[in-house]
Enzyme design. Sequence first.
Site, PDB file in Angstrom:
ATOM      1  CB  SER A 149      -0.860  -0.019   1.264  1.00 31.17           C
ATOM      2  OG  SER A 149      -1.434   1.235   1.496  1.00 31.17           O
ATOM      3  CE1 TYR A 166      -3.766  -2.536   5.927  1.00 35.90           C
ATOM      4  CE2 TYR A 166      -3.321  -0.223   5.463  1.00 35.90           C
ATOM      5  CZ  TYR A 166      -3.604  -1.499   5.016  1.00 35.90           C
ATOM      6  OH  TYR A 166      -3.712  -1.747   3.662  1.00 35.90           O
ATOM      7  CE  LYS A 190      -1.407  -4.253   3.455  1.00 36.60           C
ATOM      8  NZ  LYS A 190      -1.696  -5.597   2.978  1.00 36.60           N
TER       9      LYS A 190
HETATM   10  P1  NAD Z   1     -10.985  -7.041   1.686  1.00 44.17           P
HETATM   11  O1  NAD Z   1     -11.175  -6.993   3.163  1.00 44.17           O
HETATM   12  O2  NAD Z   1     -12.162  -6.818   0.820  1.00 44.17           O
HETATM   13  O3  NAD Z   1     -10.288  -8.412   1.264  1.00 44.17           O
HETATM   14  C1  NAD Z   1      -9.402  -9.093   2.117  1.00 44.17           C
HETATM   15  C2  NAD Z   1      -9.833 -10.560   2.156  1.00 44.17           C
HETATM   16  O4  NAD Z   1      -8.924 -11.286   3.001  1.00 44.17           O
HETATM   17  C3  NAD Z   1     -11.238 -10.758   2.730  1.00 44.17           C
HETATM   18  O5  NAD Z   1     -11.993 -11.540   1.825  1.00 44.17           O
HETATM   19  C4  NAD Z   1     -11.008 -11.484   4.054  1.00 44.17           C
HETATM   20  O6  NAD Z   1     -12.066 -12.357   4.363  1.00 44.17           O
HETATM   21  C5  NAD Z   1      -9.692 -12.207   3.786  1.00 44.17           C
HETATM   22  N1  NAD Z   1      -8.884 -12.496   4.980  1.00 44.17           N
HETATM   23  C6  NAD Z   1      -8.505 -11.638   5.956  1.00 44.17           C
HETATM   24  N2  NAD Z   1      -7.748 -12.261   6.862  1.00 44.17           N
HETATM   25  C7  NAD Z   1      -7.643 -13.562   6.469  1.00 44.17           C
HETATM   26  C8  NAD Z   1      -6.998 -14.716   6.997  1.00 44.17           C
HETATM   27  N3  NAD Z   1      -6.319 -14.663   8.147  1.00 44.17           N
HETATM   28  N4  NAD Z   1      -7.098 -15.883   6.322  1.00 44.17           N
HETATM   29  C9  NAD Z   1      -7.804 -15.956   5.159  1.00 44.17           C
HETATM   30  N5  NAD Z   1      -8.427 -14.894   4.617  1.00 44.17           N
HETATM   31  C10 NAD Z   1      -8.352 -13.711   5.262  1.00 44.17           C
HETATM   32  O7  NAD Z   1      -9.845  -5.969   1.346  1.00 44.17           O
HETATM   33  P2  NAD Z   1      -9.357  -5.393  -0.063  1.00 44.17           P
HETATM   34  O8  NAD Z   1      -9.743  -3.972  -0.114  1.00 44.17           O
HETATM   35  O9  NAD Z   1      -9.736  -6.290  -1.159  1.00 44.17           O
HETATM   36  O10 NAD Z   1      -7.790  -5.419   0.175  1.00 44.17           O
HETATM   37  C11 NAD Z   1      -6.989  -6.518  -0.247  1.00 44.17           C
HETATM   38  C12 NAD Z   1      -5.554  -6.258   0.160  1.00 44.17           C
HETATM   39  O11 NAD Z   1      -5.105  -5.026  -0.406  1.00 44.17           O
HETATM   40  C13 NAD Z   1      -5.347  -6.123   1.679  1.00 44.17           C
HETATM   41  O12 NAD Z   1      -4.132  -6.747   2.017  1.00 44.17           O
HETATM   42  C14 NAD Z   1      -5.252  -4.630   1.886  1.00 44.17           C
HETATM   43  O13 NAD Z   1      -4.491  -4.293   3.017  1.00 44.17           O
HETATM   44  C15 NAD Z   1      -4.565  -4.197   0.607  1.00 44.17           C
HETATM   45  N6  NAD Z   1      -4.832  -2.798   0.268  1.00 44.17           N
HETATM   46  C16 NAD Z   1      -6.124  -2.378   0.163  1.00 44.17           C
HETATM   47  C17 NAD Z   1      -6.383  -1.046  -0.113  1.00 44.17           C
HETATM   48  C18 NAD Z   1      -7.809  -0.546  -0.211  1.00 44.17           C
HETATM   49  O14 NAD Z   1      -8.021   0.663  -0.126  1.00 44.17           O
HETATM   50  N7  NAD Z   1      -8.803  -1.394  -0.406  1.00 44.17           N
HETATM   51  C19 NAD Z   1      -5.325  -0.155  -0.301  1.00 44.17           C
HETATM   52  C20 NAD Z   1      -4.022  -0.618  -0.196  1.00 44.17           C
HETATM   53  C21 NAD Z   1      -3.777  -1.959   0.088  1.00 44.17           C
HETATM   54  C1  UD1 Z   2      -6.787   5.401   3.619  1.00 45.26           C
HETATM   55  C2  UD1 Z   2      -6.015   4.765   4.743  1.00 45.26           C
HETATM   56  C3  UD1 Z   2      -4.618   4.384   4.250  1.00 45.26           C
HETATM   57  C4  UD1 Z   2      -4.698   3.523   2.982  1.00 45.26           C
HETATM   58  C5  UD1 Z   2      -5.488   4.305   1.931  1.00 45.26           C
HETATM   59  C6  UD1 Z   2      -5.652   3.518   0.641  1.00 45.26           C
HETATM   60  C7  UD1 Z   2      -6.950   5.865   6.728  1.00 45.26           C
HETATM   61  C8  UD1 Z   2      -6.701   6.830   7.857  1.00 45.26           C
HETATM   62  N1  UD1 Z   2      -5.945   5.713   5.855  1.00 45.26           N
HETATM   63  O1  UD1 Z   2      -6.188   6.627   3.376  1.00 45.26           O
HETATM   64  O2  UD1 Z   2      -3.919   3.668   5.245  1.00 45.26           O
HETATM   65  O3  UD1 Z   2      -3.409   3.262   2.502  1.00 45.26           O
HETATM   66  O4  UD1 Z   2      -6.803   4.581   2.455  1.00 45.26           O
HETATM   67  O5  UD1 Z   2      -6.618   2.571   0.784  1.00 45.26           O
HETATM   68  O6  UD1 Z   2      -7.983   5.224   6.653  1.00 45.26           O
HETATM   69  N2  UD1 Z   2     -12.307  11.881   3.542  1.00 45.26           N
HETATM   70  C9  UD1 Z   2     -13.288  12.792   3.843  1.00 45.26           C
HETATM   71  N3  UD1 Z   2     -14.443  12.340   4.414  1.00 45.26           N
HETATM   72  C10 UD1 Z   2     -14.670  11.018   4.668  1.00 45.26           C
HETATM   73  C11 UD1 Z   2     -13.663  10.078   4.335  1.00 45.26           C
HETATM   74  C12 UD1 Z   2     -12.484  10.544   3.780  1.00 45.26           C
HETATM   75  O7  UD1 Z   2     -13.124  13.992   3.627  1.00 45.26           O
HETATM   76  O8  UD1 Z   2     -15.737  10.672   5.204  1.00 45.26           O
HETATM   77  C13 UD1 Z   2     -11.056  12.371   2.925  1.00 45.26           C
HETATM   78  C14 UD1 Z   2      -9.821  12.027   3.717  1.00 45.26           C
HETATM   79  O9  UD1 Z   2      -9.530  13.058   4.627  1.00 45.26           O
HETATM   80  C15 UD1 Z   2      -8.776  11.921   2.610  1.00 45.26           C
HETATM   81  C16 UD1 Z   2      -9.566  11.466   1.386  1.00 45.26           C
HETATM   82  O10 UD1 Z   2     -10.929  11.728   1.681  1.00 45.26           O
HETATM   83  O11 UD1 Z   2      -8.251  13.180   2.339  1.00 45.26           O
HETATM   84  C17 UD1 Z   2      -9.405   9.989   1.099  1.00 45.26           C
HETATM   85  O12 UD1 Z   2      -9.686   9.273   2.297  1.00 45.26           O
HETATM   86  P1  UD1 Z   2      -9.644   7.679   2.367  1.00 45.26           P
HETATM   87  O13 UD1 Z   2     -10.542   7.127   1.344  1.00 45.26           O
HETATM   88  O14 UD1 Z   2      -9.874   7.300   3.788  1.00 45.26           O
HETATM   89  O15 UD1 Z   2      -8.159   7.318   1.908  1.00 45.26           O
HETATM   90  P2  UD1 Z   2      -6.748   7.781   2.502  1.00 45.26           P
HETATM   91  O16 UD1 Z   2      -6.864   8.926   3.402  1.00 45.26           O
HETATM   92  O17 UD1 Z   2      -5.821   7.952   1.361  1.00 45.26           O
END
Ligand code: NAD
Ligand code: UD1
Length: 336
Positions: free
Chosen positions: A124, A148, A152
């Site tokens: 991330s 969190y 990572k």
């Molecule tokens: P998500 O929660 O939708 O998917 C994660 C999946 O992992 C879920 O289906 C959950 O059931 C499964 N899981 C969790 N712990 C587990 C375990 N111990 N054993 C087996 N399965 C398990 O999340 P996502 O948004 O699809 O994110 C996927 C990955 O990408 C995560 O590692 C997250 O940290 C990373 N990531 C997400 C974002 C975002 O904004 N969505 C941003 C940066 C990185």
């Molecule tokens: C979040 C995570 C970060 C992760 C990233 C990508 C937090 C504190 N950080 O950050 O660890 O890597 O997503 O998935 O959750 N905002 C509003 N109102 C809201 C929600 C958000 O104004 O109700 C603003 C936030 O201040 C930010 C922007 O929208 O400026 C995006 O927010 P968000 O979607 O939570 O993503 P990140 O802040 O980038």
Amino acid sequence: MKILVTGGAGYIGSHTCVEAIKAGHEVVVFDNLSNSSPESLNRVEKITGVRPRLIEADLLDRAAVKAAFDEQKYDAVIHFAGLKAVGESVAKPWMYYNNNLVSSLVLFDEMRAHGVFDLVFSSSATVYGDPDKVPLAEDAPLSALNPYGRTKLWIEDMLRDISAADPRWHIILLRYFNPVGAHESGLIGEDPGGIPNNLMPYITQVAVGKLKELTVFGNDYPTRDGTCIRDYIHVCDLAEGHISALNAIDKMPGCIPINLGTGDGFTVLELVHAFEKATGKPLPHKIGPRRPGDSPASYADASRAEKLLGWKTKRGVNEICRDAWNWQSKNPNGYK
Ligand code: NAD
Ligand code: UD1
């Protein structure tokens, strides 16, 4: 390729299953469904005609992980599984270290024991901490602002050490910026439990009438309209990035971090206005105080992904808003 997808029933995992199946790969999902529904995989089948097999198990259960690798030989693993809520990680750090770190260690150890050395890991942009300059290239300083983020960073460190110790590993660390949007069919999308923490699911739930109004967290940042800038990437572009990584991984020994972002930043208010344009209706919002820990601006230098993977984003903010709304309006209660 035969691919084991941990967390494949989740938001990004399910979209990646679709792209992997479309590209001709065979996919097996390993997921404990702690933050997802098996319905997402039924929807993957509706889109692709193929239902990925689900191994419903926890990565902390070493016997189950071993059994998955004993059963068949995988060419590669995509490791999505993990918990991802920043606030929850501050309240329950032990849960995050256990679920994200310990489970990853089990997975990597069983991969090694079974001779599987190709890994794509979901990292991330959070590993860049509070950046002092943007755009962010992969060699920017790394730090973590919360448990969190630390999971990572530490998994990245673990993988750098593992690959330095054994040249058979090919590891790609994909650093996602802000994944948003949904598959254009409206069949799969983001389904957060409870009140969303992140901006786009909050916006769509206001639009569908589940939440009253959006609070914009601060309008006194040093940006063009005072609200924070982020790099919002369409989840289907992100999913395609994983397929490009699989295609390139053979030629990439070692452990290589690659940003997946658009390279463009949008402010919160710009995203709100783009969403209003896509849906044709006003989005109730008010300005509130800053959210602690938010950086004014974060967006990618996306050039390494293009150079090494031949990948760049195809979809812009209009497609993001259109598809996020299509998913939310067709599935007001997510998969339920
Ligand atoms: P998500 O929660 O939708 O998917 C994660 C999946 O992992 C879920 O289906 C959950 O059931 C499964 N899981 C969790 N712990 C587990 C375990 N111990 N054993 C087996 N399965 C398990 O999340 P996502 O948004 O699809 O994110 C996927 C990955 O990408 C995560 O590692 C997250 O940290 C990373 N990531 C997400 C974002 C975002 O904004 N969505 C941003 C940066 C990185
Ligand atoms: C979040 C995570 C970060 C992760 C990233 C990508 C937090 C504190 N950080 O950050 O660890 O890597 O997503 O998935 O959750 N905002 C509003 N109102 C809201 C929600 C958000 O104004 O109700 C603003 C936030 O201040 C930010 C922007 O929208 O400026 C995006 O927010 P968000 O979607 O939570 O993503 P990140 O802040 O980038």
